[in-house]
Scaffold this motif. Structure first.
Motif, PDB file in Angstrom:
ATOM      1  N   GLY A 197       0.878  -1.090  -0.241  1.00  0.00           N
ATOM      2  CA  GLY A 197      -0.162  -0.096  -0.010  1.00  0.00           C
ATOM      3  C   GLY A 197       0.898   1.273  -0.074  1.00  0.00           C
ATOM      4  O   GLY A 197       2.098   1.364  -0.345  1.00  0.00           O
ATOM      5  N   GLY A 198       0.130   2.309   0.363  1.00  0.00           N
ATOM      6  CA  GLY A 198       1.033   3.613   0.399  1.00  0.00           C
ATOM      7  C   GLY A 198       0.049   4.722  -0.053  1.00  0.00           C
ATOM      8  O   GLY A 198       0.853   5.723  -0.467  1.00  0.00           O
ATOM      9  N   PHE A 199      -1.105   4.782   0.162  1.00  0.00           N
ATOM     10  CA  PHE A 199      -2.012   5.937  -0.027  1.00  0.00           C
ATOM     11  C   PHE A 199      -2.913   6.041   0.896  1.00  0.00           C
ATOM     12  O   PHE A 199      -3.664   5.268   1.398  1.00  0.00           O
ATOM     13  CB  PHE A 199      -2.411   6.089  -1.544  1.00  0.00           C
ATOM     14  CG  PHE A 199      -3.512   5.504  -2.102  1.00  0.00           C
ATOM     15  CD1 PHE A 199      -4.790   5.779  -1.629  1.00  0.00           C
ATOM     16  CD2 PHE A 199      -3.354   4.241  -2.623  1.00  0.00           C
ATOM     17  CE1 PHE A 199      -5.948   5.082  -1.981  1.00  0.00           C
ATOM     18  CE2 PHE A 199      -4.279   3.354  -3.073  1.00  0.00           C
ATOM     19  CZ  PHE A 199      -5.611   3.913  -2.614  1.00  0.00           C
ATOM     20  N   ALA A 200      -3.378   7.451   1.032  1.00  0.00           N
ATOM     21  CA  ALA A 200      -4.369   7.682   1.889  1.00  0.00           C
ATOM     22  C   ALA A 200      -5.282   8.952   1.335  1.00  0.00           C
ATOM     23  O   ALA A 200      -4.608   9.907   0.724  1.00  0.00           O
ATOM     24  CB  ALA A 200      -4.227   7.967   3.364  1.00  0.00           C
ATOM     25  N   SER A 201      -6.638   8.788   1.380  1.00  0.00           N
ATOM     26  CA  SER A 201      -7.192   9.956   0.462  1.00  0.00           C
ATOM     27  C   SER A 201      -8.609  10.106   1.196  1.00  0.00           C
ATOM     28  O   SER A 201      -9.117   9.339   1.924  1.00  0.00           O
ATOM     29  CB  SER A 201      -7.334   9.782  -0.927  1.00  0.00           C
ATOM     30  OG  SER A 201      -8.475   8.686  -1.167  1.00  0.00           O
ATOM     31  N   VAL A 202      -9.138  11.424   0.994  1.00  0.00           N
ATOM     32  CA  VAL A 202     -10.514  11.672   1.254  1.00  0.00           C
ATOM     33  C   VAL A 202     -11.205  12.252   0.035  1.00  0.00           C
ATOM     34  O   VAL A 202     -10.619  12.896  -0.682  1.00  0.00           O
ATOM     35  CB  VAL A 202     -10.813  12.928   2.426  1.00  0.00           C
ATOM     36  CG1 VAL A 202     -10.548  12.149   3.507  1.00  0.00           C
ATOM     37  CG2 VAL A 202      -9.788  13.833   2.123  1.00  0.00           C
ATOM     38  N   ARG A 203     -12.514  11.550  -0.145  1.00  0.00           N
ATOM     39  CA  ARG A 203     -12.923  12.344  -1.443  1.00  0.00           C
ATOM     40  C   ARG A 203     -14.628  12.592  -1.135  1.00  0.00           C
ATOM     41  O   ARG A 203     -14.977  11.948  -0.320  1.00  0.00           O
ATOM     42  CB  ARG A 203     -13.069  10.804  -2.370  1.00  0.00           C
ATOM     43  CG  ARG A 203     -13.850  10.942  -3.688  1.00  0.00           C
ATOM     44  CD  ARG A 203     -13.494   9.649  -4.420  1.00  0.00           C
ATOM     45  NE  ARG A 203     -14.363   9.518  -5.633  1.00  0.00           N
ATOM     46  CZ  ARG A 203     -14.135   8.371  -6.672  1.00  0.00           C
ATOM     47  NH1 ARG A 203     -13.157   7.791  -6.541  1.00  0.00           N
ATOM     48  NH2 ARG A 203     -15.041   8.422  -7.762  1.00  0.00           N
ATOM     49  N   THR A 204     -15.087  13.264  -2.197  1.00  0.00           N
ATOM     50  CA  THR A 204     -16.353  13.726  -2.119  1.00  0.00           C
ATOM     51  C   THR A 204     -17.477  12.588  -2.696  1.00  0.00           C
ATOM     52  O   THR A 204     -17.091  11.799  -3.648  1.00  0.00           O
ATOM     53  CB  THR A 204     -16.915  14.946  -2.452  1.00  0.00           C
ATOM     54  OG1 THR A 204     -16.751  14.876  -4.122  1.00  0.00           O
ATOM     55  CG2 THR A 204     -15.933  16.028  -2.076  1.00  0.00           C
ATOM     56  N   LYS A 205     -18.616  12.602  -2.266  1.00  0.00           N
ATOM     57  CA  LYS A 205     -19.663  11.696  -2.911  1.00  0.00           C
ATOM     58  C   LYS A 205     -19.885  12.327  -4.450  1.00  0.00           C
ATOM     59  O   LYS A 205     -19.561  13.697  -4.538  1.00  0.00           O
ATOM     60  CB  LYS A 205     -20.985  11.621  -2.280  1.00  0.00           C
ATOM     61  CG  LYS A 205     -20.640  10.801  -0.764  1.00  0.00           C
ATOM     62  CD  LYS A 205     -22.063  10.791  -0.165  1.00  0.00           C
ATOM     63  CE  LYS A 205     -21.988   9.889   1.219  1.00  0.00           C
ATOM     64  NZ  LYS A 205     -23.284  10.040   1.681  1.00  0.00           N
ATOM     65  N   ASN A 206     -20.513  11.929  -5.264  1.00  0.00           N
ATOM     66  CA  ASN A 206     -20.556  12.528  -6.631  1.00  0.00           C
ATOM     67  C   ASN A 206     -21.745  13.633  -6.689  1.00  0.00           C
ATOM     68  O   ASN A 206     -22.888  13.329  -5.846  1.00  0.00           O
ATOM     69  CB  ASN A 206     -21.047  11.287  -7.574  1.00  0.00           C
ATOM     70  CG  ASN A 206     -20.018  10.639  -8.170  1.00  0.00           C
ATOM     71  OD1 ASN A 206     -18.782  10.829  -8.103  1.00  0.00           O
ATOM     72  ND2 ASN A 206     -19.968   9.327  -8.285  1.00  0.00           N
ATOM     73  N   PHE A 207     -21.487  14.619  -7.093  1.00  0.00           N
ATOM     74  CA  PHE A 207     -22.561  15.551  -7.106  1.00  0.00           C
ATOM     75  C   PHE A 207     -23.469  15.452  -8.414  1.00  0.00           C
ATOM     76  O   PHE A 207     -23.063  15.333  -9.394  1.00  0.00           O
ATOM     77  CB  PHE A 207     -21.594  17.217  -7.182  1.00  0.00           C
ATOM     78  CG  PHE A 207     -21.160  17.683  -5.987  1.00  0.00           C
ATOM     79  CD1 PHE A 207     -21.779  18.384  -5.078  1.00  0.00           C
ATOM     80  CD2 PHE A 207     -19.909  17.252  -5.533  1.00  0.00           C
ATOM     81  CE1 PHE A 207     -21.069  18.791  -3.787  1.00  0.00           C
ATOM     82  CE2 PHE A 207     -19.181  17.512  -4.447  1.00  0.00           C
ATOM     83  CZ  PHE A 207     -19.846  18.239  -3.531  1.00  0.00           C
ATOM     84  N   ASP A 208     -24.522  15.639  -8.267  1.00  0.00           N
ATOM     85  CA  ASP A 208     -25.604  15.560  -9.078  1.00  0.00           C
ATOM     86  C   ASP A 208     -26.739  16.615  -9.137  1.00  0.00           C
ATOM     87  O   ASP A 208     -27.735  16.551  -8.042  1.00  0.00           O
ATOM     88  CB  ASP A 208     -26.231  14.194  -9.157  1.00  0.00           C
ATOM     89  CG  ASP A 208     -27.318  13.850 -10.178  1.00  0.00           C
ATOM     90  OD1 ASP A 208     -27.234  14.307 -11.069  1.00  0.00           O
ATOM     91  OD2 ASP A 208     -28.118  12.975  -9.978  1.00  0.00           O
ATOM     92  N   PRO A 209     -26.853  17.750  -9.951  1.00  0.00           N
ATOM     93  CA  PRO A 209     -25.855  17.757 -11.131  1.00  0.00           C
ATOM     94  C   PRO A 209     -24.526  18.114 -10.661  1.00  0.00           C
ATOM     95  O   PRO A 209     -24.403  18.606  -9.673  1.00  0.00           O
ATOM     96  CB  PRO A 209     -26.467  18.891 -11.843  1.00  0.00           C
ATOM     97  CG  PRO A 209     -27.392  19.690 -10.993  1.00  0.00           C
ATOM     98  CD  PRO A 209     -27.876  18.618  -9.905  1.00  0.00           C
TER      99      PRO A 209
END
Length: 494
Positions: A233-245
């Motif tokens: 491994g070797g990564f960490a991240s945070v992501r948003t849910k998809n925006f619609d629209p």
């Protein structure tokens, strides 16, 4: 790698990630069934919303309450400056963020009042009523047909029309973003919606054991955790849910992050596809330990990436449909190259805001003034032909003179603005053709409904920037108005 050298992979976190982002709908259904949770009926994050907050001063007045309603109808988040919460709620409803403040008291125009404000619409005015008094609902004042000898009640024109406007302008100067910027995420005053759209996507999805999350502390979003290179491994991240629209940022040049990091190199990814494992457009940026810096991410410099490999034949990013955002710390750059500033272990990246920059300059402060403000004392003026406010300016505490000084404070501020000078205001339904002029010579009337409509329309028009104009209604009713044409005929203030 032997089993003895592998760290324990967390299947539960893997399923939790897939469930949070609704990657496999069946997982969500099973979890709801097992845990007995009702399906989340919250709407998906909406990138089509207007970004930032519209701050309305004078929101309970005849024009202001209509500005609030029209702003809400157009998808704006609205915050209203009020002095009495209960009274304001009864007038403008429950869909508005109400803050107690008074423009005549600058100390009340705090960071809480001004947080994430994208534009200001000022409809404040001194209270005028017939000398003989009025009904509780101000029926005589609002009818606008029969003339009643007027008087000022309450605060003075100097305090409201000049000093109050000046106070609001000075607060706006301090807190408004640049006119060519659009606020996407303001973490200094995060909403419940904002807190609920960011989730962790760590290397657990690939078998790793890194862990991170997004916390909201000290008026920032804190992306922090621990990155491990165990299990490849070797990564960490945070992501948003998809925006619609999705977000439409096609009129901007890129996005700007305000961050304080730990000296490591991070990445931001923007995605234009709603699918979970698709192409992301990435950009790497270096941080300075314990130092706030601005990171500009030009759309033209974004690299199309799929699983840390550049996609050679991918088109440039379509900035008109940004579905999601992601922040990442990884030991890799792209195509197996290593991140030269990566250190495994604990990390932290504070983010204050994410904005779109380089867009079209739009008005950020709309001021409702009055026709006639330059006429008191004008050489050659025939007072018999002028409206009552001009004739009675001195008796009414210099109301128009102070309105003009309030206008001047806005013109001198450097904020992009629109100053609207309506003729006599009425409670009629509106919908008439509108006549714009400059030079402060016209006379007539206009409904408060139409003035509110102009206020809200001006926020979306580049040719409404830095103009002052008078407006009255014409004789004919119209079904639609060509706003671009109306404003294109105006000359900008010198």
């Amino acid at each position: 790698m032997t089993d003895k050298n592998r760290s324990q992979w967390d299947l539960g976190r893997f399923i939790e990630t897939l469930t949070y982002f609704e990657v496999i709908p069946l997982l969500n259904w099973v979890q709801e069934l097992i845990q007995g949770r009702p399906k989340d009926n919250q709407t998906k994050p909406n990138g089509g919303r207007n970004m930032g907050v519209i701050l309305v001063a004078g929101a309970t007045g005849g024009v202001g309450k209509r500005v609030v309603r029209r702003s809400l109808e157009r998808g704006y988040k609205v915050r209203a400056i009020v002095r009495d919460i209960d009274r304001a709620r009864s007038i403008i409803g429950d869909d508005v963020d109400l803050v107690v403040a008074d423009i005549t008291k600058p100390e009340t125009l705090t960071s809480i009042v001004m947080a994430d404000v994208q534009a200001v619409i000022c409809c404040t005015a001194v209270r005028v009523q017939p000398v003989e008094g009025d009904t509780a609902d101000r029926a005589k004042y609002y009818q606008g047909v029969k003339f009643y000898q007027p008087e000022i009640v309450g605060d003075t024109p100097e305090n409201v029309e000049y000093q109050g406007v000046k106070n609001l302008v000075q607060a706006a100067t301090k807190y408004l973003p640049q006119a060519s910027e659009k606020l996407i995420f303001d973490f200094t005053n995060p909403s419940i919606e904002l807190k609920n759209i960011w989730g962790a996507v760590d290397d657990v999805v690939m078998g790793g054991v890194s862990a991170s999350n997004m916390q909201f502390v000290e008026n920032t979003a804190l992306f922090a955790g621990n990155v491990s290179t165990a299990n490849s491994g070797g990564f960490a991240s945070v992501r948003t849910k998809n925006f619609d629209p999705p977000f439409d940022l096609s009129d901007s040049q890129g996005v700007k992050l305000r961050v304080k990091g730990d000296g490591q190199r991070y990445k931001i990814f923007l995605r234009t596809e709603a699918q979970w494992d698709g192409v992301g457009y990435g950009y790497s940026f270096d941080t300075e330990a314990n130092t706030w810096i601005d990171i500009h991410v030009p759309f033209a410099d974004l690299i199309p990436v799929f699983r840390a490999k550049t996609v050679k034949d991918a088109p440039p990013i379509d900035s008109s449909k940004i579905c999601s955002f992601q922040l990442m710390l990884s030991k890799f750059e792209y195509d197996n190259a290593l991140n030269p500033k990566f250190t495994p272990g604990g990390f932290s990246l504070q983010v204050e805001s994410i904005k779109a920059y380089g867009g079209t300059t739009l008005p950020q402060f709309v001021l409702v003034s009055s026709a006639g403000v330059t006429r008191p004392g004008r050489p050659g003026i025939n007072l018999d032909e002028e409206p009552p406010a001009v004739k009675l300016n001195d008796q009414l505490g210099g109301i128009l003179t102070w309105k003009l000084k309030g206008e001047d404070s806005l013109r001198e501020s450097g904020i992009s603005y629109t100053i609207i000078r309506p003729c006599a205001l009425t409670e009629e339904a509106g919908g008439k053709e509108l006549i714009f002029e400059q030079g402060d010579n016209i006379r007539g009337k206009i409904s408060r409904e139409d003035v509110a409509k102009i206020c809200v329309q001006a926020l979306k028009l580049a040719n409404a920037c830095n103009v002052t104009f008078e407006v009255k209604e014409g004789e004919n009713s119209v079904n639609s108005i060509d706003w671009q044409r109306l404003f294109s005929n105006l000359q900008r203030d010198k």
